[in-house]
Write an enzyme that holds these catalytic residues in place. Sequence first.
Site, PDB file in Angstrom:
ATOM      1  N   GLU A  44       0.871  -1.170   0.000  1.00 49.16           N
ATOM      2  CA  GLU A  44       0.000   0.000   0.000  1.00 49.16           C
ATOM      3  C   GLU A  44       0.908   1.220   0.000  1.00 49.16           C
ATOM      4  OE1 GLU A  44      -2.795   0.242   3.237  1.00 49.16           O
ATOM      5  OE2 GLU A  44      -3.608   2.131   2.482  1.00 49.16           O
ATOM      6  N   ARG A 271       5.616 -12.946   9.775  1.00 50.44           N
ATOM      7  CA  ARG A 271       6.184 -11.606   9.601  1.00 50.44           C
ATOM      8  C   ARG A 271       7.593 -11.566  10.156  1.00 50.44           C
ATOM      9  NH1 ARG A 271       2.005  -7.723   9.059  1.00 50.44           N
ATOM     10  NH2 ARG A 271       3.368  -5.956   9.450  1.00 50.44           N
ATOM     11  N   LYS A 281       4.081   0.634  10.153  1.00 49.61           N
ATOM     12  CA  LYS A 281       4.180   1.833   9.305  1.00 49.61           C
ATOM     13  C   LYS A 281       3.622   3.048  10.022  1.00 49.61           C
ATOM     14  CE  LYS A 281       3.052  -0.025   4.959  1.00 49.61           C
ATOM     15  NZ  LYS A 281       2.260   0.103   3.745  1.00 49.61           N
TER      16      LYS A 281
HETATM   17  P1  ATP Z   1      -0.427  -1.707   6.827  1.00 47.76           P
HETATM   18  O1  ATP Z   1      -1.214  -2.721   6.057  1.00 47.76           O
HETATM   19  O2  ATP Z   1      -0.686  -1.705   8.288  1.00 47.76           O
HETATM   20  O3  ATP Z   1      -0.400  -0.350   6.219  1.00 47.76           O
HETATM   21  P2  ATP Z   1       1.844  -3.315   6.090  1.00 47.76           P
HETATM   22  O4  ATP Z   1       3.208  -3.203   6.649  1.00 47.76           O
HETATM   23  O5  ATP Z   1       1.129  -4.609   6.151  1.00 47.76           O
HETATM   24  O6  ATP Z   1       1.073  -2.159   6.786  1.00 47.76           O
HETATM   25  P3  ATP Z   1       1.518  -3.344   3.203  1.00 47.76           P
HETATM   26  O7  ATP Z   1       1.881  -2.284   2.262  1.00 47.76           O
HETATM   27  O8  ATP Z   1       0.130  -3.828   3.236  1.00 47.76           O
HETATM   28  O9  ATP Z   1       1.923  -2.794   4.623  1.00 47.76           O
HETATM   29  O10 ATP Z   1       2.523  -4.553   3.038  1.00 47.76           O
HETATM   30  C1  ATP Z   1       2.778  -5.167   1.802  1.00 47.76           C
HETATM   31  C2  ATP Z   1       3.141  -6.601   2.032  1.00 47.76           C
HETATM   32  O11 ATP Z   1       4.252  -6.698   2.910  1.00 47.76           O
HETATM   33  C3  ATP Z   1       2.001  -7.372   2.669  1.00 47.76           C
HETATM   34  O12 ATP Z   1       1.785  -8.543   1.900  1.00 47.76           O
HETATM   35  C4  ATP Z   1       2.485  -7.708   4.034  1.00 47.76           C
HETATM   36  O13 ATP Z   1       2.055  -8.998   4.409  1.00 47.76           O
HETATM   37  C5  ATP Z   1       4.004  -7.664   3.904  1.00 47.76           C
HETATM   38  N1  ATP Z   1       4.620  -7.260   5.169  1.00 47.76           N
HETATM   39  C6  ATP Z   1       4.376  -6.141   5.872  1.00 47.76           C
HETATM   40  N2  ATP Z   1       5.085  -6.130   7.017  1.00 47.76           N
HETATM   41  C7  ATP Z   1       5.818  -7.266   7.041  1.00 47.76           C
HETATM   42  C8  ATP Z   1       6.762  -7.839   7.948  1.00 47.76           C
HETATM   43  N3  ATP Z   1       7.090  -7.240   9.093  1.00 47.76           N
HETATM   44  N4  ATP Z   1       7.328  -9.023   7.626  1.00 47.76           N
HETATM   45  C9  ATP Z   1       6.999  -9.638   6.481  1.00 47.76           C
HETATM   46  N5  ATP Z   1       6.133  -9.160   5.587  1.00 47.76           N
HETATM   47  C10 ATP Z   1       5.536  -7.991   5.845  1.00 47.76           C
END
Ligand code: ATP
Length: 568
Positions: A44, A271, A281
Site C-alpha cells: 500500500e 512476519r 508503518k
Molecule cells: P499496513 O497494512 O498496516 O499499512 P503493512 O506493513 O502490512 O502495513 P503493506 O503495504 O500492506 O503494509 O505490506 C505489503 C506486504 O508486505 C504485505 O503482503 C504484508 O504482508 C508484507 N509485510 C508487511 N510487514 C511485514 C513484515 N514485518 N514481515 C513480512 N512481511 C511484511
Amino acid sequence: MATDLLEKDELVTEGGLNFVEQEIKKDLEAGKNGGRLSTRFPPEPNGYLHIGHAKAFIMDFGAAEKFGGTCNLRFDDTNPQKEDTEYVESIKRDIHWLGFDWEDRLYYASDYFPQLFDFAVRLIKEGKAYVDEQTSEEIAAQKGTPTQPGTNSPYRDRPVEENLDLFMRMNAGEFPEGSMVLRAKIDMANSNMHFRDPVIYRIINKPHWRTGTKWKVYPMYDFAHGQSDFFEGVTHSICTLEFVPHRPLYEYFVNLLADESYCPRQIEFNRLNLTYTVMSKRKLLQLVQEGLVSGWDDPRMPTLCGLRRRGYTPDAIKNFVKKIGYTKYEALNHIELLEHAVREDLNDHATRVSAVVNPVKLVITNYPEGQTETVTMDNNPEHPEEGTHEMPFSRELWIERDDFMENPPKKFFRLSPDKEVRLKGAYIIKCTGVKKNEDGEIEEIYAEYDPETKSGMPQADRKVKGTLHWVSVPTAVKVEVRDYDRLFNVEDPSSAEGDFRDLLNPDSLVVRENVMVEPWLAANAKPGDHFQFQRIGYYTVDPDTTPDHLVFNKTIGLRDSFAKALKS
Ligand code: ATP
Ligand code: MG
C-alpha cells in the site's frame, strides 16, 4: 524472548525449499492453473518499505525466479486518504535496490475499480450484497463475538432494486462519507467473524491520486485483494500470517469468479519482527512526522532507504532473510543476526582505510622534522587482487586517544609509557612520555621509532603485541562521522507498555566533528561507498557529503559477539 534461525528445519526440504515453495512446487507438479506460476507483491503506497516488506518481496520475486514464473508489483491503492506518489516512487526504488524487477508488470488495484464495481453490482443483483445505512458503531455492535453470533442489520433484506439504486447514488456522490456502506450478505452467525456481512465498499470524498473524482465509493481490502489477484492472473498470493483468518473470505470471493482452469490461492508465512525495532508503518510515520528521526531514510530507521543510508547492503539483507527463513509461527528475530550478516558482507567488500575517530597527537621525536615517506596499505586483505594504496607517514601522527593509557592494566597491549607497539604498515615505536594541559588532559604523546622495523628492513618481522592505526597529521583530512546506536532502548518496543516514543534511546546518534582520515580516502569517497575504518568498524559515505565536507555514517562496529554465540 527473541527466537532465531530455524531450530528444527522441518519446514525446509532437502532441496532447500521453504514451506511456501514446497506448496508452489506441488501445485505446479499437479498442473494447477495450467502449470503457471504468477506471484505479486502488493504494497500500500502509504509509507516507505521496511526490512519486513523486504522479507515479503524476496519471497514473492524469489519464488517466481526459482520456478520460472513471474512476479507483479501491484500498488494496493484503495484508500485515497493516506496514499501518495512519493511512496510509490520510493517503493519502486527500494525493490530495484534489492535486485528485483517487475518488468512490464506494474499494476494498481485502482486499475480494477471498474471490474470491482461491476462485481459488487453483480453481488447486489444476486442478492449477495446490500446497502446498510447504520453507523459504523451500530454495525460493530451487531457483529457479536467469536463465541456469540451477530444480529442482522435492519437493512439486510432490502429489495435488490433499492440496493442497486442506493449503490449507484453512493457512487454519484449523493451521500456523505460514513452515511452508508455496501455489505456482503453472507452469514451473521459464522464462526469466522470476517463472514459476518463484511463491509465491501465505503464512501470516500477525497480525490484519488490516480482516478481523481471518478469514484466516490472505494472497495475494502478484503473485497479488492483477492479479486485483484484474480483479474491479474496471480496463482499464488503469498502474504503474512495475520491474513490467515481472512483466507476463507478471500476464497469465497474468488470462487465466485474462478473456474476449473484457474483459481488464485493464498499462502501465509510469519512476519519479520526485529528486536530493538518497531516495524509498524503507523509508528514509523509518527517518528518521521514528529521529527524524532531526520526522515524516512534516517540511518536508524528499519526502512530500506534508512538501512541503505546506514550502509547495509542488499546481499546482507538477503542473506539475513535466508538465515531466518519462512515459517508458520510468529517470531522475534535478534537484530544482532542482521548485523552479523552486514559484517559478513562488508568484510568481503569494504575497502580498508585509516581513520582516527577520537584523535590525540603522537610525536615521533627521533623522526626528522619535515620528512615524509609513504607506506603501502592493503585495500582488502581478504581480496589481494584489490590491490593497495599509499599512505603518507611523518613525524606527527594522529592516533586514537583510547589506544594510550598512562597507567594501564595488565593486559593492555596498546600504547603506554616505555611500551612498544607497531604502527600499522610502518614502524615499531616506543612511548617516551606525554605532555598534559592544565586540566591534566593528555595533549601530546611522545615516542621514538625503530628505523629497522619497517617492511623490507632487517627487523621487519620483529613482533610486538599491539598494532595501532594512525593518520599522518600534515595530510590528514578532518571529516564528520555520525555514530548510530539502536533507536530503541528495550528489546521489544512493540509489545512494551506505554507510549513507544518514551522508549527511544536518547544516545542513538552521536556526531563526531573531529575525525581524521587519510588523504586517499578523502580523495576517493563517493556517497554510498563502503569502507572499513581499520580496527573500528564499517562506515559509508552519507549523501550529505560535499567536496569540502565529508560525512560518514557508522554502519556497524567490528566486534561481533553474536558470531561467537552462533558458533558455540
Ligand atoms: P499496513 O497494512 O498496516 O499499512 P503493512 O506493513 O502490512 O502495513 P503493506 O503495504 O500492506 O503494509 O505490506 C505489503 C506486504 O508486505 C504485505 O503482503 C504484508 O504482508 C508484507 N509485510 C508487511 N510487514 C511485514 C513484515 N514485518 N514481515 C513480512 N512481511 C511484511
Ligand atoms: Mg498490510
